[in-house]
Design a protein around this motif. Sequence first.
Motif, PDB file in Angstrom:
ATOM      1  N   LEU A  19       3.436   1.678  -3.202  1.00  0.00           N
ATOM      2  CA  LEU A  19       4.137   1.926  -1.866  1.00  0.00           C
ATOM      3  C   LEU A  19       5.028   0.443  -1.615  1.00  0.00           C
ATOM      4  O   LEU A  19       5.839   0.522  -1.229  1.00  0.00           O
ATOM      5  N   LEU A  20       4.500  -0.662  -2.060  1.00  0.00           N
ATOM      6  CA  LEU A  20       4.936  -2.017  -1.784  1.00  0.00           C
ATOM      7  C   LEU A  20       6.140  -1.961  -2.761  1.00  0.00           C
ATOM      8  O   LEU A  20       7.440  -2.327  -2.366  1.00  0.00           O
ATOM      9  N   GLU A  21       6.200  -1.376  -4.011  1.00  0.00           N
ATOM     10  CA  GLU A  21       7.319  -1.411  -5.035  1.00  0.00           C
ATOM     11  C   GLU A  21       8.266  -0.545  -4.249  1.00  0.00           C
ATOM     12  O   GLU A  21       9.503  -0.721  -4.598  1.00  0.00           O
ATOM     13  N   ARG A  22       8.092   0.770  -4.002  1.00  0.00           N
ATOM     14  CA  ARG A  22       8.902   1.761  -3.316  1.00  0.00           C
ATOM     15  C   ARG A  22       9.865   1.063  -2.274  1.00  0.00           C
ATOM     16  O   ARG A  22      11.003   1.355  -2.502  1.00  0.00           O
ATOM     17  N   TYR A  23       9.362   0.480  -1.410  1.00  0.00           N
ATOM     18  CA  TYR A  23      10.163  -0.180  -0.245  1.00  0.00           C
ATOM     19  C   TYR A  23      10.958  -1.483  -0.803  1.00  0.00           C
ATOM     20  O   TYR A  23      11.999  -1.561  -0.433  1.00  0.00           O
ATOM     21  N   ALA A  24      10.274  -2.217  -1.804  1.00  0.00           N
ATOM     22  CA  ALA A  24      10.983  -3.506  -2.091  1.00  0.00           C
ATOM     23  C   ALA A  24      12.029  -3.031  -3.031  1.00  0.00           C
ATOM     24  O   ALA A  24      13.312  -3.657  -2.936  1.00  0.00           O
ATOM     25  N   LYS A  25      12.059  -1.964  -3.758  1.00  0.00           N
ATOM     26  CA  LYS A  25      13.092  -1.420  -4.505  1.00  0.00           C
ATOM     27  C   LYS A  25      14.268  -0.928  -3.547  1.00  0.00           C
ATOM     28  O   LYS A  25      15.563  -1.033  -4.140  1.00  0.00           O
ATOM     29  N   PHE A 107       0.316  -5.915  13.712  1.00  0.00           N
ATOM     30  CA  PHE A 107       0.408  -4.236  13.574  1.00  0.00           C
ATOM     31  C   PHE A 107      -0.710  -3.754  14.401  1.00  0.00           C
ATOM     32  O   PHE A 107      -1.463  -2.953  13.682  1.00  0.00           O
ATOM     33  N   GLY A 108      -0.640  -4.063  15.495  1.00  0.00           N
ATOM     34  CA  GLY A 108      -1.549  -3.295  16.313  1.00  0.00           C
ATOM     35  C   GLY A 108      -2.942  -4.269  16.319  1.00  0.00           C
ATOM     36  O   GLY A 108      -3.264  -5.125  15.555  1.00  0.00           O
ATOM     37  N   LYS A 109      -3.943  -3.893  17.231  1.00  0.00           N
ATOM     38  CA  LYS A 109      -5.210  -4.431  17.542  1.00  0.00           C
ATOM     39  C   LYS A 109      -6.133  -4.208  16.398  1.00  0.00           C
ATOM     40  O   LYS A 109      -7.173  -5.112  16.235  1.00  0.00           O
ATOM     41  N   MET A 110      -5.911  -3.160  15.634  1.00  0.00           N
ATOM     42  CA  MET A 110      -6.981  -2.655  14.555  1.00  0.00           C
ATOM     43  C   MET A 110      -6.837  -3.691  13.700  1.00  0.00           C
ATOM     44  O   MET A 110      -5.557  -4.075  13.221  1.00  0.00           O
ATOM     45  N   THR A 111      -7.992  -4.102  12.663  1.00  0.00           N
ATOM     46  CA  THR A 111      -7.961  -4.697  11.489  1.00  0.00           C
ATOM     47  C   THR A 111      -7.666  -3.827  10.153  1.00  0.00           C
ATOM     48  O   THR A 111      -8.227  -2.733  10.131  1.00  0.00           O
ATOM     49  N   TRP A 112      -6.405  -4.087   9.477  1.00  0.00           N
ATOM     50  CA  TRP A 112      -6.111  -3.348   8.324  1.00  0.00           C
ATOM     51  C   TRP A 112      -6.563  -4.009   7.233  1.00  0.00           C
ATOM     52  O   TRP A 112      -6.417  -5.133   7.056  1.00  0.00           O
ATOM     53  N   PRO A 113      -6.872  -3.435   6.063  1.00  0.00           N
ATOM     54  CA  PRO A 113      -7.138  -4.059   4.889  1.00  0.00           C
ATOM     55  C   PRO A 113      -5.802  -4.800   4.422  1.00  0.00           C
ATOM     56  O   PRO A 113      -4.788  -4.344   4.630  1.00  0.00           O
ATOM     57  N   HIS A 114      -5.932  -5.878   3.701  1.00  0.00           N
ATOM     58  CA  HIS A 114      -4.929  -6.766   3.552  1.00  0.00           C
ATOM     59  C   HIS A 114      -3.676  -6.148   2.419  1.00  0.00           C
ATOM     60  O   HIS A 114      -2.624  -6.408   2.780  1.00  0.00           O
ATOM     61  N   LEU A 115      -4.379  -5.398   1.600  1.00  0.00           N
ATOM     62  CA  LEU A 115      -3.394  -4.808   0.731  1.00  0.00           C
ATOM     63  C   LEU A 115      -2.553  -3.673   1.261  1.00  0.00           C
ATOM     64  O   LEU A 115      -1.403  -3.679   1.206  1.00  0.00           O
ATOM     65  N   ALA A 119       1.533  -3.348   2.087  1.00  0.00           N
ATOM     66  CA  ALA A 119       2.582  -2.488   1.926  1.00  0.00           C
ATOM     67  C   ALA A 119       3.496  -1.853   3.368  1.00  0.00           C
ATOM     68  O   ALA A 119       4.271  -1.734   3.220  1.00  0.00           O
ATOM     69  N   MET A 120       2.487  -1.815   4.259  1.00  0.00           N
ATOM     70  CA  MET A 120       3.061  -1.906   5.491  1.00  0.00           C
ATOM     71  C   MET A 120       4.210  -2.624   5.840  1.00  0.00           C
ATOM     72  O   MET A 120       5.282  -2.331   6.341  1.00  0.00           O
ATOM     73  N   LEU A 121       4.115  -3.878   5.558  1.00  0.00           N
ATOM     74  CA  LEU A 121       5.073  -4.978   5.812  1.00  0.00           C
ATOM     75  C   LEU A 121       6.350  -4.651   5.189  1.00  0.00           C
ATOM     76  O   LEU A 121       7.464  -4.653   5.532  1.00  0.00           O
ATOM     77  N   ALA A 122       6.175  -4.431   3.916  1.00  0.00           N
ATOM     78  CA  ALA A 122       7.540  -3.951   2.927  1.00  0.00           C
ATOM     79  C   ALA A 122       8.246  -2.714   3.386  1.00  0.00           C
ATOM     80  O   ALA A 122       9.448  -2.919   3.684  1.00  0.00           O
ATOM     81  N   GLU A 123       7.499  -1.739   4.126  1.00  0.00           N
ATOM     82  CA  GLU A 123       7.972  -0.663   4.790  1.00  0.00           C
ATOM     83  C   GLU A 123       8.824  -1.198   5.958  1.00  0.00           C
ATOM     84  O   GLU A 123       9.945  -0.821   6.291  1.00  0.00           O
ATOM     85  N   GLN A 124       8.055  -2.083   6.851  1.00  0.00           N
ATOM     86  CA  GLN A 124       8.956  -2.642   7.930  1.00  0.00           C
ATOM     87  C   GLN A 124      10.091  -3.543   7.730  1.00  0.00           C
ATOM     88  O   GLN A 124      10.987  -3.564   8.332  1.00  0.00           O
ATOM     89  N   LEU A 125       9.910  -3.961   6.601  1.00  0.00           N
ATOM     90  CA  LEU A 125      11.108  -4.898   5.915  1.00  0.00           C
ATOM     91  C   LEU A 125      12.469  -4.171   5.706  1.00  0.00           C
ATOM     92  O   LEU A 125      13.437  -4.421   6.413  1.00  0.00           O
ATOM     93  N   TRP A 126      12.118  -3.108   5.044  1.00  0.00           N
ATOM     94  CA  TRP A 126      13.044  -2.149   4.681  1.00  0.00           C
ATOM     95  C   TRP A 126      13.501  -1.267   6.005  1.00  0.00           C
ATOM     96  O   TRP A 126      14.906  -1.398   6.083  1.00  0.00           O
ATOM     97  N   ARG A 127      12.764  -0.955   6.948  1.00  0.00           N
ATOM     98  CA  ARG A 127      12.997  -0.428   8.114  1.00  0.00           C
ATOM     99  C   ARG A 127      14.179  -1.274   8.845  1.00  0.00           C
ATOM    100  O   ARG A 127      14.923  -0.852   9.336  1.00  0.00           O
TER     101      ARG A 127
END
Length: 141
Positions: A19-25, A107-115, A119-127
């Motif tokens: 996922l990270l690679e998809r958005y980074a590209k 990314f909200g009050k929930m704790t997400w796994p760091h990996l 990937a979520m950050l990469a999507e938000q950077l692209w967005r």
Amino acid sequence: MLLHIIARGKIARSPEGELLERYAKRLTWPFKHTELPDVGGKIPAPAQTPVREVLLDERGKAMSSEDFAALLGRWRDEGVRECRFLIGAADGHGDAARASADHLLCFGKMTWPHLLARAMLAEQLWRATAILAGHPYHRSG
Ligand SMILES: C[S@@+](CC[C@H](N)C(=O)[O-])C[C@H]1O[C@@H](n2cnc3c(N)ncnc32)[C@H](O)[C@@H]1O
């Protein structure tokens, strides 16, 4: 402005890595991805200044994608050369790192796994860059 993700742990050929690679590209802004060991290791010094440091942290400020895009656009227009995004490992960030960061991004009050957060950050950077470019990828509401 260079968008630089600095994160702990190896994402390698995991689903999150794909996922990270998809958005980074898709990014047309300069992009760099640096991995540090789970513990220790030195955060690399910025190659160019001025720099802004964003810590991903659940104690931070939740913001809309439009507001995140506006923040990045403002820093770019102010001449910031590098925006670095730090993602913690299992124990997260320390108080000192939180106090010295320019922004705490949540990314909200929930704790997400760091990996997954990476990937979520990469999507938000692209967005965010798509919003700033008027690209139809982002439809609000
Ligand atoms: C498993 S979390 C660490 C949680 C840690 N116990 C804490 O209190 O911060 C690993 C990393 O993922 C990122 N992360 C997880 N959830 C997040 C959220 N809701 N918002 C922003 N970043 C998050 C942060 O960078 C965090 O340091």
